[in-house]
Design an enzyme around this catalytic site. Structure first.
Site, PDB file in Angstrom:
ATOM      1  N   HIS A  74      34.569  46.570  26.355  1.00  0.00           N
ATOM      2  CA  HIS A  74      33.664  47.063  25.458  1.00  0.00           C
ATOM      3  C   HIS A  74      33.908  48.617  25.109  1.00  0.00           C
ATOM      4  CE1 HIS A  74      31.451  43.383  25.861  1.00  0.00           C
ATOM      5  NE2 HIS A  74      30.867  43.751  24.691  1.00  0.00           N
ATOM      6  N   HIS A 118      37.243  39.202  39.363  1.00  0.00           N
ATOM      7  CA  HIS A 118      37.001  40.580  39.714  1.00  0.00           C
ATOM      8  C   HIS A 118      35.575  40.848  39.796  1.00  0.00           C
ATOM      9  CE1 HIS A 118      36.623  44.976  39.340  1.00  0.00           C
ATOM     10  NE2 HIS A 118      37.832  44.875  39.897  1.00  0.00           N
ATOM     11  N   HIS A 166      43.521  43.864  44.649  1.00  0.00           N
ATOM     12  CA  HIS A 166      42.493  42.979  44.906  1.00  0.00           C
ATOM     13  C   HIS A 166      42.742  41.609  45.785  1.00  0.00           C
ATOM     14  CE1 HIS A 166      39.104  45.384  43.415  1.00  0.00           C
ATOM     15  NE2 HIS A 166      39.612  45.407  42.353  1.00  0.00           N
TER      16      HIS A 166
HETATM   17 CO    CO Z   1      38.878  46.569  40.916  1.00  0.00          CO
END
Ligand code: CO
Length: 299
Positions: A127, A184, A246
């Site tokens: 966005h 995520h 991650h």
């Molecule tokens: Co992250």
């Protein structure tokens, strides 16, 4: 008296005709101020970025696939994460922000830009990108940039991507072994894509689960589902563009709060797989199809 105006009228008509020929025949005239410029197309691939060099190899795969799918079209990259751009800059690598890359393309005369969001879902980064591109569209006359949907934007995308991802699951998987995908996650409203992905996964494979690092579903949700299904062994896989920080730390790390540690503490044996979903060329093809849909507007 009657002949002179008639002659003037005829001369006027001839002059008007000559002017028309000049306008149509000469590109110098046609290109004048206020007239349409010829289309000069470019594709700008926009991703979050990763500071993990090994994880960057998927960018090379994506780059190659795009050059093959769009031969002769100028291809550029931009990276949305400032802290990652700053990190790689210390190693002498210049990664542009989307606004910098667009400004450069604009200054170089490119006027039809397919901006492809290489994000997984339509979250905050996507966005933000829409807002940046919107600003550029109003900036100068004749410049047009459009954003291609992220990987999992529509329900058709979700179903297509989940099928591909499950088909690429580890071949050595035995009966009763679960697949746990780590997305995520986000606070952004676009985060509803994750429970939707989890649902589509379970429809395709009753032992395929989806959790997120920073949103919903949580690791606790996944743990409870695994225990309810009496799962003894689970593969842990990133549902991300890159198998970066991650995946290596939050998912497969040895810290007590990593997914591996938490699930093993609950009695579930974990097999982490450090492979991004984008290592599958068919997943890259989903983005390419989204870019093709944008390029159709530039014909
Ligand atoms: Co992250």
């Amino acid at each position: 008296m009657g002949k002179k105006p008639e002659m003037l009228r005829r001369i006027g008509m001839v002059l008007a005709l000559l002017l028309c020929v000049a306008l149509v025949g000469s590109p110098a005239w046609a290109m004048g101020h206020g007239n349409k410029k010829p289309a000069k197309k470019a594709i700008l691939l926009v991703t979050f970025g990763t500071s993990v060099p090994r994880a960057q190899k998927v960018f090379t795969l994506i780059d190659k696939a795009y050059r093959k799918a769009f031969p002769g079209v100028e291809l550029r990259w931009a990276y949305t994460a400032k802290f990652i751009r700053d990190k790689v800059a210390k190693r002498g690598i210049v990664w542009l922000a989307p606004e910098e890359a667009l400004a450069k393309l604009m200054a170089q005369g490119y006027n039809r830009i397919a901006v492809q969001s290489l994000h997984v879902i339509a979250g905050a980064e996507y966005h933000d990108l829409l807002r940046v591109v919107h600003g550029f569209n109003g900036m100068i006359h004749g410049f047009k940039a459009l954003v291609g949907n992220p990987l999992c934007a529509t329900t058709d995308d979700l179903r297509r991507v989940v099928k591909l991802v499950l088909a690429a699951a580890p071949k050595g998987r035995k009966k009763g072994e679960a697949l746990v995908y780590m997305g995520h996650g986000t606070h952004h409203p676009g985060g509803v894509a994750y429970p939707a992905l989890a649902y589509v996964m379970r429809l395709n494979d009753p032992l395929a689960f989806m959790g997120t690092v920073e949103g919903y579903p949580t690791l606790d949700d996944v743990k409870e589902a695994l225990l309810a299904h009496k799962v003894k062994t689970a593969y842990l896989l990133p549902f991300m563009t890159v198998a970066g920080d991650h995946a290596m730390n939050d998912m497969a790390g040895d810290e007590p709060d990593s997914w591996k540690s938490v699930l093993e503490k609950a009695g579930i044996k974990c097999k982490p797989v450090l492979k991004a979903i984008t290592e599958d060329p068919q997943v890259i093809q989903v983005w390419i199809d989204h870019t093709k849909a944008v390029m159709k507007h530039f014909k």
